[in-house]
Design a protein around this motif. Structure first.
Motif, mmCIF file in Angstrom:
data_model
loop_
_atom_site.group_PDB
_atom_site.id
_atom_site.type_symbol
_atom_site.label_atom_id
_atom_site.label_comp_id
_atom_site.label_asym_id
_atom_site.label_seq_id
_atom_site.Cartn_x
_atom_site.Cartn_y
_atom_site.Cartn_z
ATOM 1 N N SER A 118 -39.886 53.328 25.393
ATOM 2 C CA SER A 118 -39.478 54.684 25.011
ATOM 3 C C SER A 118 -37.997 54.914 25.301
ATOM 4 C CB SER A 118 -40.317 55.734 25.739
ATOM 5 O OG SER A 118 -40.090 55.692 27.134
ATOM 6 N N SER B 81 -42.785 62.157 16.407
ATOM 7 C CA SER B 81 -42.919 60.752 16.806
ATOM 8 C C SER B 81 -43.585 59.932 15.701
ATOM 9 C CB SER B 81 -43.705 60.632 18.112
ATOM 10 O OG SER B 81 -45.041 61.052 17.953
ATOM 11 N N LEU C 11 -37.053 62.493 25.173
ATOM 12 C CA LEU C 11 -35.786 62.040 25.756
ATOM 13 C C LEU C 11 -34.634 62.192 24.765
ATOM 14 C CD1 LEU C 11 -36.989 58.808 27.613
ATOM 15 C CD2 LEU C 11 -36.219 60.939 28.674
ATOM 16 N N ALA C 12 -34.901 61.878 23.502
ATOM 17 C CA ALA C 12 -33.857 62.007 22.479
ATOM 18 C C ALA C 12 -33.440 63.465 22.309
ATOM 19 C CB ALA C 12 -34.345 61.428 21.159
ATOM 20 N N ALA D 159 -40.137 59.091 23.745
ATOM 21 C CA ALA D 159 -38.833 58.795 23.145
ATOM 22 C C ALA D 159 -38.250 60.039 22.483
ATOM 23 C CB ALA D 159 -38.971 57.671 22.121
ATOM 24 N N VAL D 160 -39.095 60.794 21.813
ATOM 25 C CA VAL D 160 -38.625 62.019 21.142
ATOM 26 C C VAL D 160 -38.178 63.047 22.174
ATOM 27 C CG1 VAL D 160 -39.276 63.944 19.636
ATOM 28 C CG2 VAL D 160 -40.085 61.624 19.126
ATOM 29 N N GLU E 298 -36.161 53.251 22.407
ATOM 30 C CA GLU E 298 -36.410 54.063 21.211
ATOM 31 C C GLU E 298 -35.569 55.330 21.236
ATOM 32 O OE1 GLU E 298 -41.112 53.013 20.202
ATOM 33 O OE2 GLU E 298 -40.603 54.706 21.516
ATOM 34 N N ALA E 299 -35.522 55.984 22.386
ATOM 35 C CA ALA E 299 -34.789 57.244 22.513
ATOM 36 C C ALA E 299 -33.310 57.062 22.237
ATOM 37 C CB ALA E 299 -34.995 57.827 23.904
#
Length: 317
Positions: free
Chosen positions: A294, A258, A270-271, A267-268, A297-298
């Motif tokens: 987030s 992150s 979820l990504a 976000a990370v 971002e994701a």
């Protein structure tokens, strides 16, 4: 925002589905409306709920989430712009028995349609397999609603590999509607409930996969690092079990990635799910406007092969 396909259902969704369990639980009606308005403006228009979602501890009746979503859609006149997911078959009382009989599910669907103030449900899930009712009973119940146009597509959640495969086989053998989407618990902390036989069945049958608890009940946001961080929090009963060495290593990896991408840990996490093989779109919730950052971002972040490998290895241990 680019849409993703939910298997062969024909349904398309933003890469993140909003989890409506917070409506009527951690968010009251006014707060829920505000959250729904913001989600819609950002382009997140697929909402997942269930007939049991409410705040049992305070005596808020089951179906509160559905009622709030239904009222919001009606007041905003947005039903045709929302992909609506709900579920039935779970007990309406905490810890009660599951029920997948045709009579029970027929009543559950009718009640959900009423609470949601809609003529149709885009995707209806058998919430839990009761382990006893013949799998065709649920499919026979749904067939009637599908013929009337009141259910468009069906899915299964929390099924064993054996019962999921049997449901798919019976649908073919008896010319019944087949599950097209599967909803497992799946995240960096919990991988075994999807990876393996379930994933193979989903891939082989081109089922869409929309995991729940994508942020491990908030643990993967990085907000909870000690037992004290959970005190007085609604999520304690779900997430404090992750406070172990493995959980701390995963948080450390999230911190590193992150910081590299200048995004949140959520976000990370979820990504990572968005980029996992077999996953269509993860389900995630939010209780504050700031949490929605987030989501965006994701969707925008591009995790490198190295990033994915770090998270894969850390979470495999």
């Amino acid at each position: 925002m680019e849409k993703v396909e939910l298997g062969k259902s024909g349904l398309r969704s933003a890469p993140i589905i909003f989890g409506g369990n917070v409506f009527g639980w951690t968010l009251n009606e006014k707060e829920s409306f505000k959250m729904l308005d913001e989600l819609f403006e950002l382009g997140f228009t697929t909402i997942d709920t269930a007939d049991v979602y409410s705040r049992w501890a305070d005596g808020v009746p089951h179906g509160t989430s559905e009622r709030i979503i239904g009222k919001w859609m009606k007041e905003r006149k947005l039903r045709d712009k929302i992909t609506l997911i709900t579920k039935g078959g779970s007990s309406l009382q905490p810890g009660g028995p599951k029920n997948n009989t045709q009579d029970y599910l027929t009543g559950a669907v009718q009640d959900s349609l009423s609470r949601l103030q809609t003529d149709y449900i885009d995707l209806y899930f058998t919430h839990f397999d009761d382990g006893e009712t013949p799998v065709e009973e649920a499919l026979e119940a749904y067939q009637k609603f599908i013929k009337k146009g009141e259910i468009k597509h069906i899915g299964a959640s929390n099924f064993s590999a054996e019962r999921l495969q049997k449901s798919l086989d019976v649908a073919t053998e008896k010319n019944l509607p087949a599950y097209e989407v599967f909803q497992p618990e799946y995240n960096l902390m919990v991988r075994d409930k999807f990876e393996g036989d379930i994933k193979e069945i989903c891939t082989r049958n081109n089922l869409g996969v929309i995991p729940y608890f994508s942020l491990a009940s908030g643990f993967l946001t990085g907000k909870y690092r000690t037992k004290e961080d959970f005190e007085g929090k609604e999520r304690k009963m779900f997430a404090d079990k992750f406070l172990n060495n493995r959980g701390k290593k995963i948080l450390k990896s999230l911190d590193k990635i992150s910081e590299k991408h200048d995004v949140s840990q959520a976000a990370v996490a979820l990504a990572w799910l968005i980029n996992r093989p077999g996953v269509s779109a993860p389900i995630a919730s939010a209780t504050k406007s700031s949490h929605l950052k987030s989501f965006t971002e994701a969707v925008k972040i591009s995790l490198s092969n190295e990033d994915m490998e770090i998270l894969n290895k850390t979470s495999e241990e």
